[in-house]
Write a protein that holds these residues in place. Structure first.
Motif, PDB file in Angstrom:
ATOM      1  N   LYS A  91       0.835  -1.205   0.000  1.00 48.75           N
ATOM      2  CA  LYS A  91       0.000   0.000   0.000  1.00 48.75           C
ATOM      3  C   LYS A  91       0.870   1.257   0.000  1.00 48.75           C
ATOM      4  O   LYS A  91       1.787   1.410   0.794  1.00 48.75           O
ATOM      5  N   GLY A  92       0.586   2.153  -0.938  1.00 52.17           N
ATOM      6  CA  GLY A  92       1.330   3.409  -1.013  1.00 52.17           C
ATOM      7  C   GLY A  92       2.615   3.344  -1.819  1.00 52.17           C
ATOM      8  O   GLY A  92       3.266   4.373  -2.023  1.00 52.17           O
ATOM      9  N   VAL A  93       2.979   2.140  -2.307  1.00 53.91           N
ATOM     10  CA  VAL A  93       4.205   2.001  -3.095  1.00 53.91           C
ATOM     11  C   VAL A  93       3.907   2.342  -4.557  1.00 53.91           C
ATOM     12  O   VAL A  93       3.024   1.731  -5.167  1.00 53.91           O
ATOM     13  N   PRO A  94       4.612   3.287  -5.151  1.00 55.16           N
ATOM     14  CA  PRO A  94       4.355   3.686  -6.547  1.00 55.16           C
ATOM     15  C   PRO A  94       4.565   2.527  -7.517  1.00 55.16           C
ATOM     16  O   PRO A  94       5.343   1.603  -7.243  1.00 55.16           O
ATOM     17  N   LEU A  95       3.881   2.584  -8.656  1.00 54.53           N
ATOM     18  CA  LEU A  95       4.001   1.548  -9.674  1.00 54.53           C
ATOM     19  C   LEU A  95       5.167   1.840 -10.618  1.00 54.53           C
ATOM     20  O   LEU A  95       5.538   2.988 -10.817  1.00 54.53           O
ATOM     21  N   ILE A  96       5.705   0.774 -11.175  1.00 53.74           N
ATOM     22  CA  ILE A  96       6.709   0.901 -12.229  1.00 53.74           C
ATOM     23  C   ILE A  96       6.392  -0.149 -13.291  1.00 53.74           C
ATOM     24  O   ILE A  96       5.966  -1.258 -12.960  1.00 53.74           O
ATOM     25  N   ASP A  97       6.551   0.212 -14.557  1.00 55.26           N
ATOM     26  CA  ASP A  97       6.254  -0.729 -15.624  1.00 55.26           C
ATOM     27  C   ASP A  97       7.195  -1.924 -15.549  1.00 55.26           C
ATOM     28  O   ASP A  97       8.373  -1.788 -15.212  1.00 55.26           O
ATOM     29  N   TYR A  98       6.654  -3.102 -15.865  1.00 52.13           N
ATOM     30  CA  TYR A  98       7.426  -4.351 -15.771  1.00 52.13           C
ATOM     31  C   TYR A  98       8.720  -4.316 -16.585  1.00 52.13           C
ATOM     32  O   TYR A  98       9.688  -5.023 -16.264  1.00 52.13           O
ATOM     33  N   SER A  99       8.758  -3.492 -17.636  1.00 51.14           N
ATOM     34  CA  SER A  99       9.940  -3.412 -18.494  1.00 51.14           C
ATOM     35  C   SER A  99      11.073  -2.597 -17.882  1.00 51.14           C
ATOM     36  O   SER A  99      12.167  -2.516 -18.449  1.00 51.14           O
ATOM     37  N   LEU A 100      10.806  -1.991 -16.727  1.00 48.28           N
ATOM     38  CA  LEU A 100      11.803  -1.194 -15.999  1.00 48.28           C
ATOM     39  C   LEU A 100      12.501  -0.145 -16.871  1.00 48.28           C
ATOM     40  O   LEU A 100      13.714  -0.204 -17.106  1.00 48.28           O
ATOM     41  N   PRO A 101      11.754   0.842 -17.352  1.00 44.23           N
ATOM     42  CA  PRO A 101      12.371   1.929 -18.142  1.00 44.23           C
ATOM     43  C   PRO A 101      13.454   2.635 -17.330  1.00 44.23           C
ATOM     44  O   PRO A 101      13.282   2.856 -16.126  1.00 44.23           O
ATOM     45  N   TYR A 102      14.552   2.980 -17.978  1.00 45.44           N
ATOM     46  CA  TYR A 102      15.682   3.593 -17.264  1.00 45.44           C
ATOM     47  C   TYR A 102      15.262   4.860 -16.516  1.00 45.44           C
ATOM     48  O   TYR A 102      15.677   5.093 -15.370  1.00 45.44           O
ATOM     49  N   GLU A 103      14.436   5.673 -17.167  1.00 48.49           N
ATOM     50  CA  GLU A 103      14.022   6.941 -16.553  1.00 48.49           C
ATOM     51  C   GLU A 103      13.239   6.698 -15.258  1.00 48.49           C
ATOM     52  O   GLU A 103      13.444   7.387 -14.253  1.00 48.49           O
ATOM     53  N   ALA A 104      12.347   5.713 -15.297  1.00 44.20           N
ATOM     54  CA  ALA A 104      11.531   5.404 -14.118  1.00 44.20           C
ATOM     55  C   ALA A 104      12.383   4.834 -12.988  1.00 44.20           C
ATOM     56  O   ALA A 104      12.169   5.148 -11.812  1.00 44.20           O
ATOM     57  N   VAL A 105      13.360   4.010 -13.347  1.00 45.62           N
ATOM     58  CA  VAL A 105      14.255   3.443 -12.337  1.00 45.62           C
ATOM     59  C   VAL A 105      15.096   4.546 -11.705  1.00 45.62           C
ATOM     60  O   VAL A 105      15.269   4.601 -10.481  1.00 45.62           O
ATOM     61  N   THR A 106      15.616   5.450 -12.527  1.00 48.41           N
ATOM     62  CA  THR A 106      16.409   6.575 -12.026  1.00 48.41           C
ATOM     63  C   THR A 106      15.593   7.442 -11.079  1.00 48.41           C
ATOM     64  O   THR A 106      16.078   7.871 -10.023  1.00 48.41           O
ATOM     65  N   LYS A 107      14.344   7.683 -11.440  1.00 48.54           N
ATOM     66  CA  LYS A 107      13.449   8.518 -10.629  1.00 48.54           C
ATOM     67  C   LYS A 107      13.211   7.908  -9.259  1.00 48.54           C
ATOM     68  O   LYS A 107      13.004   8.621  -8.272  1.00 48.54           O
ATOM     69  N   ALA A 108      13.256   6.591  -9.175  1.00 49.37           N
ATOM     70  CA  ALA A 108      13.016   5.906  -7.893  1.00 49.37           C
ATOM     71  C   ALA A 108      14.187   6.055  -6.921  1.00 49.37           C
ATOM     72  O   ALA A 108      14.064   5.748  -5.739  1.00 49.37           O
ATOM     73  N   LYS A 109      15.332   6.521  -7.423  1.00 50.35           N
ATOM     74  CA  LYS A 109      16.537   6.744  -6.613  1.00 50.35           C
ATOM     75  C   LYS A 109      16.927   5.513  -5.782  1.00 50.35           C
ATOM     76  O   LYS A 109      17.056   5.589  -4.553  1.00 50.35           O
ATOM     77  N   PRO A 110      17.113   4.378  -6.423  1.00 51.80           N
ATOM     78  CA  PRO A 110      17.455   3.159  -5.668  1.00 51.80           C
ATOM     79  C   PRO A 110      18.903   3.150  -5.208  1.00 51.80           C
ATOM     80  O   PRO A 110      19.763   3.808  -5.807  1.00 51.80           O
ATOM     81  N   ASP A 111      19.160   2.422  -4.131  1.00 50.05           N
ATOM     82  CA  ASP A 111      20.545   2.163  -3.757  1.00 50.05           C
ATOM     83  C   ASP A 111      20.908   0.709  -4.095  1.00 50.05           C
ATOM     84  O   ASP A 111      22.040   0.288  -3.916  1.00 50.05           O
ATOM     85  N   LEU A 112      19.904  -0.042  -4.598  1.00 47.04           N
ATOM     86  CA  LEU A 112      20.128  -1.410  -5.053  1.00 47.04           C
ATOM     87  C   LEU A 112      19.027  -1.789  -6.047  1.00 47.04           C
ATOM     88  O   LEU A 112      17.849  -1.507  -5.815  1.00 47.04           O
ATOM     89  N   ILE A 113      19.427  -2.411  -7.151  1.00 46.05           N
ATOM     90  CA  ILE A 113      18.471  -2.906  -8.149  1.00 46.05           C
ATOM     91  C   ILE A 113      18.611  -4.423  -8.221  1.00 46.05           C
ATOM     92  O   ILE A 113      19.706  -4.938  -8.465  1.00 46.05           O
ATOM     93  N   LEU A 114      17.512  -5.122  -7.984  1.00 38.77           N
ATOM     94  CA  LEU A 114      17.497  -6.572  -8.106  1.00 38.77           C
ATOM     95  C   LEU A 114      16.750  -6.943  -9.384  1.00 38.77           C
ATOM     96  O   LEU A 114      15.644  -6.472  -9.616  1.00 38.77           O
ATOM     97  N   ILE A 115      17.355  -7.796 -10.187  1.00 40.44           N
ATOM     98  CA  ILE A 115      16.767  -8.224 -11.457  1.00 40.44           C
ATOM     99  C   ILE A 115      16.387  -9.698 -11.355  1.00 40.44           C
ATOM    100  O   ILE A 115      17.214 -10.536 -10.965  1.00 40.44           O
ATOM    101  N   GLY A 116      15.140 -10.033 -11.729  1.00 37.41           N
ATOM    102  CA  GLY A 116      14.643 -11.395 -11.548  1.00 37.41           C
ATOM    103  C   GLY A 116      14.869 -12.352 -12.695  1.00 37.41           C
ATOM    104  O   GLY A 116      14.781 -13.565 -12.513  1.00 37.41           O
ATOM    105  N   THR A 117      15.164 -11.835 -13.894  1.00 39.06           N
ATOM    106  CA  THR A 117      15.410 -12.707 -15.048  1.00 39.06           C
ATOM    107  C   THR A 117      16.635 -12.228 -15.819  1.00 39.06           C
ATOM    108  O   THR A 117      16.831 -11.023 -15.993  1.00 39.06           O
ATOM    109  N   SER A 118      17.419 -13.168 -16.284  1.00 41.82           N
ATOM    110  CA  SER A 118      18.639 -12.821 -17.017  1.00 41.82           C
ATOM    111  C   SER A 118      18.331 -12.057 -18.295  1.00 41.82           C
ATOM    112  O   SER A 118      19.084 -11.164 -18.697  1.00 41.82           O
ATOM    113  N   SER A 119      17.216 -12.389 -18.934  1.00 39.45           N
ATOM    114  CA  SER A 119      16.858 -11.735 -20.191  1.00 39.45           C
ATOM    115  C   SER A 119      16.589 -10.242 -20.009  1.00 39.45           C
ATOM    116  O   SER A 119      16.716  -9.461 -20.961  1.00 39.45           O
TER     117      SER A 119
END
Length: 309
Positions: A91-119
């Motif tokens: 609840k309250g967590v913003p959405l991000i498109d499944y394709s993980l657009p670079y701009e959206a990921v940058t906007k989230a200001k992560p200190d760690l990115i976990l990727i679930g599939t090698s592809s």
């Protein structure tokens, strides 16, 4: 040298030595705030020991089970499709498109990115994500179990002890449910998903198939075995002609299209479990299409409700 000066000099020396000793005792040794981990694709990644802002699209189940709230959550079709079974926890967590657009990921200001599939990091994408924040590809693929993925996530976010507790609780739930199901008699079960007027059958080695046939040790129909042998994904399309011969006592149906014309077809109506009214329907908001400790725990509760009446 006068006696007085000798006393003063001795005092200065002792004072300096005391200061040095106090400084040595009080000084904190530099502590590392990162740790190097090797991910599934053999990248050496310097990850935060205690990450605070994690982007982990489609790994939200694992994070929530570990007591971590990600900074964004997976979605499809411009946010219309989400993991609704985690609605309260996210609840309250913003959405991000499944394709993980670079701009959206940058906007989230992560200190760690976990990727679930090698592809998801093919064709140079890994380097792009790694510029935004340390990027770690978790264990994945057809030969990797959900437990292995979960434990890998736990390792990289430094929550191994919590993961052991989660799995111990889950295993206890599995054991008690398995015993109760055996006492109730033999059950051959199948999981189907209907969307776009097409029926899909789950692979017996992944998603809910792994839960039903391996963890709960429920009976596996011959058609499920046949479809699973050639499966290249979690779900495989199955014709009505084949489904008509499905020898399952019970069917768990993820119904994403209640108006599908196939439900009116005589072949569907004559499927053994459908004809015997042993068809248990769930919508897209259920956990049947997902995997992870929370999804599986919820599925076990649904199986108990349906089969142990």
């Amino acid at each position: 040298m006068t006696k007085r000066w000798q006393i003063v000099k001795l005092g200065l020396v002792l004072g300096l030595m005391g200061s040095l000793l106090l400084g040595a005792c009080g000084a904190k040794q530099p502590t590392s705030t990162t740790v190097t981990r090797t991910d599934y694709l053999k990248h050496k990644v310097k990850v935060p020991k205690h990450p605070k802002r994690i982007v982990a699209s489609y790994l939200e189940d694992d994070l929530v089970a570990l007591g971590i709230k990600p900074v964004v959550q997976w979605s499809v079709k411009n946010g219309s499709g989400t993991q609704a079974y985690l609605k309260e926890q996210l609840k309250g967590v913003p959405l991000i498109d499944y394709s993980l657009p670079y701009e959206a990921v940058t906007k989230a200001k992560p200190d760690l990115i976990l990727i679930g599939t090698s592809s998801a990091v093919a064709n140079g994408k890994y380097a792009q994500y790694n510029k935004i924040a340390p990027t770690y590809v978790v264990k994945n693929g057809t030969t990797v179990t959900w437990r292995q993925t979960f434990l890998d996530v736990a390792k990289v976010v430094n929550r191994q002890a919590k993961a052991k507790k989660v799995l111990a609780k889950y295993d206890k739930q599995v054991q008690t449910t398995r015993q109760a199901l055996k006492k109730s008699g033999q059950h051959k079960v199948a999981v189907l998903w209907v969307t776009n007027n097409t029926a899909y059958m789950v692979n017996d080695n992944s998603a809910s198939g792994a839960l039903l046939y391996q963890d709960l040790q429920l009976g596996e129909p011959s058609l499920v075995k046949q479809v699973s042998k050639s499966a290249t994904a979690d779900w495989s399309a199955v014709s009505l002609e084949k489904l008509a011969k499905l020898d399952a006592d019970d069917i768990f149906l993820v119904n994403s299209q209640k108006s599908a014309s196939l439900f009116k077809d005589p072949l569907w109506k004559n499927i053994k479990a459908v004809k015997n009214n042993h068809l248990y329907q769930y919508g897209d908001s259920s956990s049947w299409q997902y995997s992870g400790p929370i999804a599986y725990s919820q599925m076990i509760d649904m199986v108990k409700t349906d089969l142990l009446k």
